[in-house]
Design a protein around this motif. Structure first.
Motif, PDB file in Angstrom:
ATOM      1  N   LEU A 195       6.986  15.448   6.686  1.00 42.82           N
ATOM      2  CA  LEU A 195       7.070  13.998   6.758  1.00 42.82           C
ATOM      3  C   LEU A 195       5.689  13.365   6.645  1.00 42.82           C
ATOM      4  O   LEU A 195       5.506  12.371   5.936  1.00 42.82           O
ATOM      5  N   LEU A 196       4.710  13.947   7.310  1.00 43.84           N
ATOM      6  CA  LEU A 196       3.354  13.422   7.241  1.00 43.84           C
ATOM      7  C   LEU A 196       2.795  13.512   5.821  1.00 43.84           C
ATOM      8  O   LEU A 196       2.136  12.586   5.339  1.00 43.84           O
ATOM      9  N   LYS A 197       3.082  14.613   5.126  1.00 48.24           N
ATOM     10  CA  LYS A 197       2.624  14.758   3.748  1.00 48.24           C
ATOM     11  C   LYS A 197       3.199  13.658   2.861  1.00 48.24           C
ATOM     12  O   LYS A 197       2.508  13.114   2.000  1.00 48.24           O
ATOM     13  N   LEU A 198       4.490  13.343   3.064  1.00 47.63           N
ATOM     14  CA  LEU A 198       5.122  12.285   2.282  1.00 47.63           C
ATOM     15  C   LEU A 198       4.468  10.945   2.567  1.00 47.63           C
ATOM     16  O   LEU A 198       4.202  10.150   1.657  1.00 47.63           O
ATOM     17  N   GLN A 199       4.198  10.682   3.842  1.00 48.42           N
ATOM     18  CA  GLN A 199       3.575   9.414   4.213  1.00 48.42           C
ATOM     19  C   GLN A 199       2.170   9.286   3.628  1.00 48.42           C
ATOM     20  O   GLN A 199       1.778   8.218   3.170  1.00 48.42           O
ATOM     21  N   ILE A 200       1.419  10.380   3.644  1.00 51.18           N
ATOM     22  CA  ILE A 200       0.073  10.360   3.076  1.00 51.18           C
ATOM     23  C   ILE A 200       0.128  10.065   1.584  1.00 51.18           C
ATOM     24  O   ILE A 200      -0.683   9.301   1.049  1.00 51.18           O
ATOM     25  N   LYS A 201       1.105  10.649   0.882  1.00 50.72           N
ATOM     26  CA  LYS A 201       1.251  10.389  -0.550  1.00 50.72           C
ATOM     27  C   LYS A 201       1.509   8.914  -0.807  1.00 50.72           C
ATOM     28  O   LYS A 201       0.913   8.306  -1.706  1.00 50.72           O
ATOM     29  N   GLU A 202       2.383   8.315  -0.017  1.00 45.03           N
ATOM     30  CA  GLU A 202       2.692   6.897  -0.193  1.00 45.03           C
ATOM     31  C   GLU A 202       1.496   6.022   0.156  1.00 45.03           C
ATOM     32  O   GLU A 202       1.234   5.016  -0.502  1.00 45.03           O
ATOM     33  N   LEU A 203       0.761   6.408   1.197  1.00 46.44           N
ATOM     34  CA  LEU A 203      -0.416   5.633   1.579  1.00 46.44           C
ATOM     35  C   LEU A 203      -1.493   5.685   0.503  1.00 46.44           C
ATOM     36  O   LEU A 203      -2.199   4.706   0.264  1.00 46.44           O
ATOM     37  N   ARG A 204      -1.633   6.818  -0.154  1.00 46.27           N
ATOM     38  CA  ARG A 204      -2.600   6.916  -1.251  1.00 46.27           C
ATOM     39  C   ARG A 204      -2.239   5.960  -2.381  1.00 46.27           C
ATOM     40  O   ARG A 204      -3.109   5.333  -2.977  1.00 46.27           O
ATOM     41  N   ILE A 205      -0.941   5.853  -2.671  1.00 42.51           N
ATOM     42  CA  ILE A 205      -0.500   4.910  -3.701  1.00 42.51           C
ATOM     43  C   ILE A 205      -0.844   3.487  -3.294  1.00 42.51           C
ATOM     44  O   ILE A 205      -1.361   2.692  -4.086  1.00 42.51           O
ATOM     45  N   GLN A 206      -0.594   3.156  -2.038  1.00 43.56           N
ATOM     46  CA  GLN A 206      -0.901   1.811  -1.560  1.00 43.56           C
ATOM     47  C   GLN A 206      -2.401   1.535  -1.586  1.00 43.56           C
ATOM     48  O   GLN A 206      -2.832   0.429  -1.927  1.00 43.56           O
ATOM     49  N   MET A 207      -3.211   2.547  -1.224  1.00 48.16           N
ATOM     50  CA  MET A 207      -4.655   2.381  -1.252  1.00 48.16           C
ATOM     51  C   MET A 207      -5.157   2.172  -2.674  1.00 48.16           C
ATOM     52  O   MET A 207      -6.084   1.401  -2.916  1.00 48.16           O
ATOM     53  N   ASP A 208      -4.541   2.853  -3.655  1.00 40.19           N
ATOM     54  CA  ASP A 208      -4.908   2.650  -5.059  1.00 40.19           C
ATOM     55  C   ASP A 208      -4.620   1.214  -5.489  1.00 40.19           C
ATOM     56  O   ASP A 208      -5.398   0.604  -6.229  1.00 40.19           O
ATOM     57  N   ILE A 209      -3.495   0.682  -5.021  1.00 38.49           N
ATOM     58  CA  ILE A 209      -3.146  -0.705  -5.350  1.00 38.49           C
ATOM     59  C   ILE A 209      -4.155  -1.662  -4.732  1.00 38.49           C
ATOM     60  O   ILE A 209      -4.627  -2.611  -5.374  1.00 38.49           O
ATOM     61  N   LEU A 210      -4.517  -1.412  -3.475  1.00 42.65           N
ATOM     62  CA  LEU A 210      -5.512  -2.257  -2.799  1.00 42.65           C
ATOM     63  C   LEU A 210      -6.857  -2.188  -3.501  1.00 42.65           C
ATOM     64  O   LEU A 210      -7.545  -3.199  -3.660  1.00 42.65           O
ATOM     65  N   LYS A 211      -7.236  -0.993  -3.938  1.00 49.69           N
ATOM     66  CA  LYS A 211      -8.508  -0.830  -4.630  1.00 49.69           C
ATOM     67  C   LYS A 211      -8.516  -1.603  -5.944  1.00 49.69           C
ATOM     68  O   LYS A 211      -9.500  -2.272  -6.283  1.00 49.69           O
ATOM     69  N   ALA A 212      -7.435  -1.514  -6.707  1.00 43.32           N
ATOM     70  CA  ALA A 212      -7.347  -2.232  -7.978  1.00 43.32           C
ATOM     71  C   ALA A 212      -7.432  -3.736  -7.765  1.00 43.32           C
ATOM     72  O   ALA A 212      -8.089  -4.456  -8.524  1.00 43.32           O
ATOM     73  N   THR A 213      -6.775  -4.210  -6.709  1.00 48.66           N
ATOM     74  CA  THR A 213      -6.837  -5.635  -6.395  1.00 48.66           C
ATOM     75  C   THR A 213      -8.244  -6.050  -6.011  1.00 48.66           C
ATOM     76  O   THR A 213      -8.740  -7.103  -6.433  1.00 48.66           O
ATOM     77  N   PHE A 214      -8.907  -5.223  -5.221  1.00 46.32           N
ATOM     78  CA  PHE A 214     -10.282  -5.510  -4.798  1.00 46.32           C
ATOM     79  C   PHE A 214     -11.208  -5.601  -6.002  1.00 46.32           C
ATOM     80  O   PHE A 214     -12.064  -6.489  -6.078  1.00 46.32           O
TER      81      PHE A 214
END
Length: 244
Positions: free
Chosen positions: A94-113
Motif C-alpha cells: 500500500l505504501l509503494k502505491l501511495q508513493i507512486k501516486e505522490l510522485r505523479i502529484q509532485m511532477d504536476i506541482l513541479k511543472a506548474t512551478f
C-alpha cells in the motif's frame, strides 16, 4: 489517480516521501507490532535524525510523524488507496502505491512551478533544465560582472549547450544588447576555460571568431546568440546563472 478532494496535503506528501527508505529495508508489518515510540524512532534514525542536526525540515518531519501512533495509522491517512487493493494486501504494498501516486502529484506541482517561474522571470530571465538565467539591472566589465553574480549567490552565465545558448539569446534580444560570458582565455593553455578552470565543451563562435584570443581574453554574446572574443574592460549587460 486520487481525486483532488482526496489527495493528502503537502505536509503528508512530504512525510510519505521521507518514508521511502523504509519501503526498501524495513518491514512495516513488523514495525507496526512494536511499541508506538519504537516505530517512530526507527523512522527517525533511518531517515532524518542521524546526520542533519538543526535542519528545520527534519524537525517539521518529526512533528508530522508524531501525529501517528503507528505506520497503519499513517497509511490510513490516504484511505482511497485501500479500495484499489484486496483485503489481504500488506502495508508495504500500500505504501509503494501511495508513493507512486505522490510522485505523479509532485511532477504536476513541479511543472506548474516552472510555468509560474517562467512568467515571473520574463522578459529578463529564463529557466532551462536545472538552471535559471537572470539579467542583472546593472552593467559592468568582466570583473564587475563576476562580482555582481557572486553577490547574488550565482555565477556569470555560460551556455553549456544549444538550449542554454538560445535562452541567453532571447534575453539579449529584448533590449538588443550584448552580454559578457563566464569564460576567459588561458594564455598558458591557449584555450578558453570556464571560471572553474575547466575546458569548454560547447562553443557558438561567430564566423572568423575567436580572431585575437591572445589579446582579447573575454567573450561577449551578441543578440543573435553568436560569440565574439573581446577585451575584458568593456561595459556589458550582466546575466547571471543559478542552479535550481
Amino acid at each position: 489517480m486520487m481525486s483532488l478532494s482526496s489527495r493528502p496535503n503537502i505536509q503528508t506528501m512530504l512525510i510519505f516521501l521521507m518514508l521511502l527508505q523504509l519501503t526498501l529495508g524495513v518491514s512495516l508489518q513488523e514495525t507496526s507490532k512494536s511499541a508506538p515510540q519504537d516505530w517512530l524512532q526507527s523512522a527517525c534514525m533511518l531517515i532524518m535524525c542521524a546526520p542533519n542536526n538543526g535542519d528545520p525540515r527534519r524537525e517539521m518531519a518529526i512533528q508530522g510523524l508524531q501525529q501517528f501512533s503507528n505506520p497503519s495509522e499513517l497509511l490510513a491517512f490516504s484511505a482511497p488507496n485501500q479500495d484499489k487493493l484486496g483485503s489481504g494486501t500488506n502495508e508495504l504494498e500500500l505504501l509503494k502505491l501511495q508513493i507512486k501516486e505522490l510522485r505523479i502529484q509532485m511532477d504536476i506541482l513541479k511543472a506548474t512551478f516552472v510555468k509560474v517561474q517562467q512568467a515571473t522571470l520574463a522578459p529578463n530571465g529564463m529557466l532551462v533544465g536545472d538552471k535559471m538565467f537572470k539579467r542583472s539591472d546593472s552593467k559592468g566589465d568582466f570583473q564587475a560582472a563576476t562580482g555582481n553574480c557572486a553577490h547574488m549567490n550565482g555565477k556569470l552565465a555560460l551556455p553549456r549547450n544549444p538550449e542554454e545558448n538560445e535562452a541567453l539569446k532571447k534575453i539579449l534580444e529584448q533590449r538588443n544588447e550584448r552580454a559578457i560570458l563566464g569564460t576567459m582565455y588561458s594564455t598558458a593553455e591557449k584555450k578558453f576555460k570556464d571560471l572553474n578552470g575547466h575546458s569548454l565543451q560547447f562553443f557558438n563562435w561567430a564566423p572568423g571568431e575567436p580572431n585575437n584570443p591572445g589579446y582579447e581574453k573575454c567573450v561577449e554574446m551578441h543578440p543573435n546568440g553568436q560569440w565574439h572574443d573581446r577585451i575584458c574592460d568593456i561595459g556589458w549587460a550582466i546575466i547571471c546563472e543559478f542552479s535550481i
